[in-house]
Enzyme design. Structure first.
Site, PDB file in Angstrom:
ATOM      1  N   GLU A  70      -3.720   2.521  -5.644  1.00 12.29           N
ATOM      2  CA  GLU A  70      -4.536   1.389  -4.810  1.00 12.29           C
ATOM      3  C   GLU A  70      -4.770   2.010  -3.350  1.00 12.29           C
ATOM      4  O   GLU A  70      -3.627   1.952  -2.874  1.00 12.29           O
ATOM      5  CB  GLU A  70      -3.752  -0.028  -4.834  1.00 12.29           C
ATOM      6  CG  GLU A  70      -3.821  -0.378  -6.312  1.00 12.29           C
ATOM      7  CD  GLU A  70      -5.157  -1.208  -6.659  1.00 12.29           C
ATOM      8  OE1 GLU A  70      -5.916  -1.463  -5.843  1.00 12.29           O
ATOM      9  OE2 GLU A  70      -5.197  -1.325  -7.841  1.00 12.29           O
ATOM     10  N   CYS A  83      -6.157  -3.465   3.930  1.00  9.55           N
ATOM     11  CA  CYS A  83      -6.759  -2.241   3.161  1.00  9.55           C
ATOM     12  C   CYS A  83      -8.154  -2.922   2.998  1.00  9.55           C
ATOM     13  O   CYS A  83      -9.193  -1.853   2.904  1.00  9.55           O
ATOM     14  CB  CYS A  83      -6.205  -2.141   1.826  1.00  9.55           C
ATOM     15  SG  CYS A  83      -5.996  -3.660   0.907  1.00  9.55           S
TER      16      CYS A  83
HETATM   17  P1  NAD Z   1       0.859   5.964   3.138  1.00  7.71           P
HETATM   18  O1  NAD Z   1       0.090   6.569   2.100  1.00  7.71           O
HETATM   19  O2  NAD Z   1       1.217   6.596   4.370  1.00  7.71           O
HETATM   20  O3  NAD Z   1       2.416   5.236   2.408  1.00  7.71           O
HETATM   21  C1  NAD Z   1       2.565   4.743   1.284  1.00  7.71           C
HETATM   22  C2  NAD Z   1       3.759   5.010   0.596  1.00  7.71           C
HETATM   23  O4  NAD Z   1       3.920   6.466   0.563  1.00  7.71           O
HETATM   24  C3  NAD Z   1       5.142   4.894   1.601  1.00  7.71           C
HETATM   25  O5  NAD Z   1       5.852   3.838   0.765  1.00  7.71           O
HETATM   26  C4  NAD Z   1       5.541   5.962   1.912  1.00  7.71           C
HETATM   27  O6  NAD Z   1       6.836   6.248   2.117  1.00  7.71           O
HETATM   28  C5  NAD Z   1       5.024   7.072   0.928  1.00  7.71           C
HETATM   29  N1  NAD Z   1       4.634   8.294   1.523  1.00  7.71           N
HETATM   30  C6  NAD Z   1       4.224   8.602   2.646  1.00  7.71           C
HETATM   31  N2  NAD Z   1       4.168  10.002   2.395  1.00  7.71           N
HETATM   32  C7  NAD Z   1       4.466  10.508   1.386  1.00  7.71           C
HETATM   33  C8  NAD Z   1       4.627  11.911   1.009  1.00  7.71           C
HETATM   34  N3  NAD Z   1       4.272  12.890   1.545  1.00  7.71           N
HETATM   35  N4  NAD Z   1       5.075  11.931  -0.385  1.00  7.71           N
HETATM   36  C9  NAD Z   1       5.410  10.986  -0.972  1.00  7.71           C
HETATM   37  N5  NAD Z   1       5.347   9.785  -0.397  1.00  7.71           N
HETATM   38  C10 NAD Z   1       4.970   9.370   0.628  1.00  7.71           C
HETATM   39  O7  NAD Z   1       0.376   4.461   3.361  1.00  7.71           O
HETATM   40  P2  NAD Z   1       0.409   3.371   4.544  1.00  7.71           P
HETATM   41  O8  NAD Z   1       0.480   3.846   5.873  1.00  7.71           O
HETATM   42  O9  NAD Z   1       2.057   2.696   3.870  1.00  7.71           O
HETATM   43  O10 NAD Z   1      -0.543   2.275   4.273  1.00  7.71           O
HETATM   44  C11 NAD Z   1      -1.880   2.510   4.924  1.00  7.71           C
HETATM   45  C12 NAD Z   1      -2.870   2.762   3.412  1.00  7.71           C
HETATM   46  O11 NAD Z   1      -2.903   2.079   2.366  1.00  7.71           O
HETATM   47  C13 NAD Z   1      -4.245   2.424   4.182  1.00  7.71           C
HETATM   48  O12 NAD Z   1      -5.066   3.674   3.952  1.00  7.71           O
HETATM   49  C14 NAD Z   1      -4.814   1.380   3.235  1.00  7.71           C
HETATM   50  O13 NAD Z   1      -5.945   1.247   3.175  1.00  7.71           O
HETATM   51  C15 NAD Z   1      -3.941   1.495   2.199  1.00  7.71           C
HETATM   52  N6  NAD Z   1      -3.724   0.419   1.539  1.00  7.71           N
HETATM   53  C16 NAD Z   1      -4.550   0.192   0.275  1.00  7.71           C
HETATM   54  C17 NAD Z   1      -4.230  -1.241  -0.526  1.00  7.71           C
HETATM   55  C18 NAD Z   1      -4.815  -1.430  -1.705  1.00  7.71           C
HETATM   56  O14 NAD Z   1      -4.578  -2.547  -2.232  1.00  7.71           O
HETATM   57  N7  NAD Z   1      -5.654  -0.883  -2.255  1.00  7.71           N
HETATM   58  C19 NAD Z   1      -3.227  -2.040   0.295  1.00  7.71           C
HETATM   59  C20 NAD Z   1      -2.677  -1.824   1.504  1.00  7.71           C
HETATM   60  C21 NAD Z   1      -3.003  -0.608   1.912  1.00  7.71           C
END
Ligand code: NAD
Length: 456
Positions: free
Chosen positions: A209, A243
């Site tokens: 997602e 999002c």
């Molecule tokens: P992110 O991808 O930075 O982080 C998400 C998760 O991934 C966190 O728990 C983090 O600890 C982990 N993570 C970060 N870097 C990592 C790595 N190198 N390796 C493994 N895990 C890692 O996203 P975010 O900043 O938490 O959220 C923002 C993004 O999420 C935006 O792009 C938004 O659009 C998207 N989002 C999508 C939905 C949806 O339902 N489609 C909902 C909310 C947010």
């Protein structure tokens, strides 16, 4: 507990199967429901601490959304778990055939920080009703909510069944190295690719997602006042960190000035003259994102807002105009309270430009012209669409929710969540009699007969 032990103990629990009956699944859904209602105040304060999010938004867009999902599953899970009988075809006659939906086993659910309760617990509802165990990894960027969810989940469920693991990127990477049976990830497209690469090493199925630039198209015949009220609400809620927030607006030139005027009015009405003082307006999650968003505002024409305060991580609800498609603000998901407005005319329809962009999670169209609406929906790939509104399609559990292309893969909510956390398994039952020799060698002229039979 060590991350490698986690999967072992949950797998042992899964194999005992005490959580698998429909009664047990419903009891566990009910426990989750009670946990949310009994701790509503504490949950609101935690999210408020992390994001300055008003209670109204925590309750309506997170707690009640999860409860709505639980209630839907409580009503339907019995029917979903029943195996479905299907017909035999000519080759498999006589036989009885059925499709069962079976759980994956031990699942990993990784959440994002912007809706730190909903994004972790809504998929959990699907995992429970699908009959799985779950390891939940909340985002480290919403630490108060992460700690509270860990406390509440550990009080509510046997950790061998459902548990929360807290931590940052390292912990996530350790978890992704474990042999989970299914990974459900919510977050950025960048990290989604890392998750999928890790999962590919073990051929673990994933649901991703992700995010993207969701456009709002406002046509010349739209009800501009309502469009502005709804777009401003969906964009500036949670300070733009949603999002499916409309990322930018494409408006017909004939409606552009009125839309900008109505957007300004809506923002003033929602957050007052000084949004920094408003209890209903959020803050940017961290310094890094604050700098990223304010940098995106460089070289734009600010039509409204534009103020910021680094110490508070406050960025005012901001509208920017005359944005060029090549400007950095049009190249990445903004994920903050800055709304670019771009005009279009009768010659260059919005679909032409939008088709050249990565597939967005949501597509919004404001128009009373059904033909125009259908044309945009059909010509612009997207995860889900909402006509004459924004964001609200996420609230209906009868609709699948998810992205396409770079905004993700797989859907959830309602029955789609149950499907997301189960896989179809085929069972064919045959009798030992009859056992005609037709399929066995020597084949002789049997291929000729088979062709005649099947290719009539
Ligand atoms: P992110 O991808 O930075 O982080 C998400 C998760 O991934 C966190 O728990 C983090 O600890 C982990 N993570 C970060 N870097 C990592 C790595 N190198 N390796 C493994 N895990 C890692 O996203 P975010 O900043 O938490 O959220 C923002 C993004 O999420 C935006 O792009 C938004 O659009 C998207 N989002 C999508 C939905 C949806 O339902 N489609 C909902 C909310 C947010």
């Amino acid at each position: 507990m060590q991350t490698d032990r986690l999967v072992q103990v949950q797998r042992a629990f899964f194999e005992k199967g005490s959580h698998l009956s429909v009664t047990a699944r419903k009891e566990n859904l009910q426990k989750l429901r009670d946990m949310l209602l009994e701790n509503e105040k504490e949950l609101c304060s935690a999210v408020q601490k992390d994001l300055h999010k008003p209670a109204m938004e925590v309750v309506s867009a997170e707690i009640l959304m999860v409860i709505e999902e639980i209630d839907f599953h409580l009503k339907k899970v019995y029917g979903w778990t029943k195996s479905k009988k299907v017909r035999a075809n000519l080759l498999s006659m006589p036989s009885k055939n059925e499709v069962k939906r079976v759980p994956y086993g031990v699942t990993l659910i990784i959440g994002a920080w912007n809706y730190p309760i909903g994004l972790l617990l809504t998929p959990l509802v699907g995992a429970i009703s699908g009959g799985n165990c779950a390891v939940l990894k909340p985002s480290e960027l919403a630490p108060a909510t992460s700690a509270l969810l860990r406390k509440l989940i550990s009080k509510t469920f046997d950790p061998n069944y459902i548990t929360v693991v807290e931590g940052g990127v390292n912990v996530n990477q350790e978890l992704l190295d474990q042999p989970f049976d299914k990974i459900f990830f919510t977050g950025s497209t960048r990290v989604g690719k890392i998750v999928m690469e890790k999962a590919a090493q073990k051929l673990t199925p994933v649901t991703l997602e992700l995010g993207g630039k969701s456009p709002a198209v406002v046509h010349k015949d739209a009800d501009i006042k309502t469009a502005a009220r709804r777009i401003a609400w969906g964009k500036f809620m949670n300070a733009g960190q949603t999002c499916i927030a409309p990322d930018f607006v494409l408006v017909h030139y004939e409606a552009k000035l009125e839309l900008i005027d109505q957007l300004k009015k809506a923002v003033k009405k929602y957050y007052g003259k000084n949004p920094e003082k408003s209890d209903d307006y959020g803050r940017i999650i961290n310094q890094q994102n604050f700098e990223r968003i304010t940098n995106l505002m460089t070289d734009t024409t600010v039509l409204h807002g534009g103020e910021f305060n680094a110490a508070e991580r406050f960025i005012a609800p901001t509208i920017v105009g005359d944005v060029d498609w090549g400007h950095p603000i049009m190249k990445e998901e903004i994920f903050g309270p800055v709304l670019p407005i771009i005009g279009y005319g009768d010659q260059k329809t919005p679909g032409v430009q939008l088709r050249q962009m990565p597939t967005p999670l949501a597509l919004y169209i404001f128009s009373e012209d059904d033909e125009f609406v259908e044309r945009v929906i059909a010509s612009v790939p997207h995860g889900g669409a909402c006509v004459n509104d924004v964001v609200m399609h996420i609230a209906n559990p009868n609709l699948p929710f998810g992205g396409a292309g770079s905004s993700g893969m797989g859907q959830y909510h309602g029955e789609y969540s149950f499907e997301c956390f189960t896989r179809p398994q085929a069972v064919m039952r045959r009798n030992v009699w009859p056992d005609p020799s037709f399929r066995y060698p020597p084949y002789g002229k049997k291929l000729f007969l088979l062709r005649k039979l099947l290719l009539r």
